[in-house]
Design an enzyme around this catalytic site. Structure first.
Site, PDB file in Angstrom:
ATOM      1  N   GLY A 183      -2.981   4.001  -2.474  1.00 42.45           N
ATOM      2  CA  GLY A 183      -3.196   2.711  -3.615  1.00 42.45           C
ATOM      3  C   GLY A 183      -2.623   1.200  -2.378  1.00 42.45           C
ATOM      4  O   GLY A 183      -2.006   1.077  -1.365  1.00 42.45           O
TER       5      GLY A 183
ATOM      6  N   ALA B  96       0.683  -1.582  -0.107  1.00 42.86           N
ATOM      7  CA  ALA B  96       0.406   0.121   0.196  1.00 42.86           C
ATOM      8  C   ALA B  96       1.226   0.919   0.393  1.00 42.86           C
ATOM      9  O   ALA B  96       1.837   1.486   0.678  1.00 42.86           O
ATOM     10  CB  ALA B  96      -1.115  -0.081   1.330  1.00 42.86           C
ATOM     11  N   ASP B  97       0.498   2.181  -0.560  1.00 37.27           N
ATOM     12  CA  ASP B  97       0.804   3.778  -0.536  1.00 37.27           C
ATOM     13  C   ASP B  97      -0.472   4.434  -0.109  1.00 37.27           C
ATOM     14  O   ASP B  97      -0.825   4.251  -0.819  1.00 37.27           O
ATOM     15  CB  ASP B  97       1.742   3.899  -1.928  1.00 37.27           C
ATOM     16  N   THR B  98      -0.095   5.813   0.624  1.00 37.07           N
ATOM     17  CA  THR B  98      -0.778   7.139   1.219  1.00 37.07           C
ATOM     18  C   THR B  98      -0.273   8.287   0.826  1.00 37.07           C
ATOM     19  O   THR B  98       0.739   7.943   1.737  1.00 37.07           O
ATOM     20  CB  THR B  98      -0.998   6.449   3.189  1.00 37.07           C
TER      21      THR B  98
END
Length: 188
Positions: A105, A68-70
């Site tokens: 994501g 994930a990436d935030t």
């Protein structure tokens, strides 16, 4: 179930994934997190999540990888992690007294399948005074956090409302992560 790996060094993502009762390992890949020219925030977080998943899958090809990436978005610009106190103050001035979007994501990869999603949550932030900013910075909490705040920590006092997934703002939208795992048949 096959070996499950969380491709992240974030303790918050680890804690969130533990809430699902899953057994998993953690491996943090090194990838280039530069924003591409003309890249929107949704595309950016999805691309990074998928790149992290791919990097870990290359080392553990029989695993199921969650990545994930935030990042925050305000005025069509990406706000990542603060590089300094001054940078954090600039970010807070941009989100203070208004709403902003938090995008995560999430990508789940296996050797044969890939499934990803972008989740958006709108966060309302109260107007911060210079004293609020000084006090919050002094806690140490803003360092290393997208948008220079942690909703699950002290910053909760500055957030009157959110619209969407709370776990997304923390860093891993749990409902959607479960849906992705089910789509690659990693969960029943």
């Amino acid at each position: 179930m096959a070996r499950l790996i969380l491709a992240s060094s974030s303790p918050r993502r680890r804690e969130l994934l533990q809430q699902l009762g899953l057994e998993f390992e953690v491996f943090s890949p090194e990838i280039d997190e530069s924003v591409l020219t003309g890249e929107g925030i949704a595309a950016y977080v999805e691309r990074l999540a998928c790149a992290k998943a791919q990097a870990v899958l290359e080392q553990f090809p029989d695993a199921i990888v969650i990545a994930a990436d935030t990042s925050l978005g305000v005025d069509h610009q990406i706000l990542g992690k603060p590089q300094s106190k001054h940078h954090a103050f600039e970010m807070w001035q941009r989100i203070s007294g208004r709403k902003h979007d938090v995008f995560s994501g999430v990508c789940v990869r296996t050797r044969t399948e890939k499934s990803s999603i972008v989740v958006r949550t709108q966060v309302e932030f109260q107007q911060l005074s210079p004293d609020d900013m000084e006090s919050y910075w002094a806690t140490g909490e803003p360092a290393g956090k997208a948008g220079a705040y942690a909703i699950q920590g002290i910053a909760a006092r500055y957030i009157p409302r959110i619209e969407g997934s709370y776990s997304n703002v923390v860093g891993l939208p749990l409902y959607e992560t479960v849906q992705l795992l089910q789509s690659v048949k990693a969960l029943n």
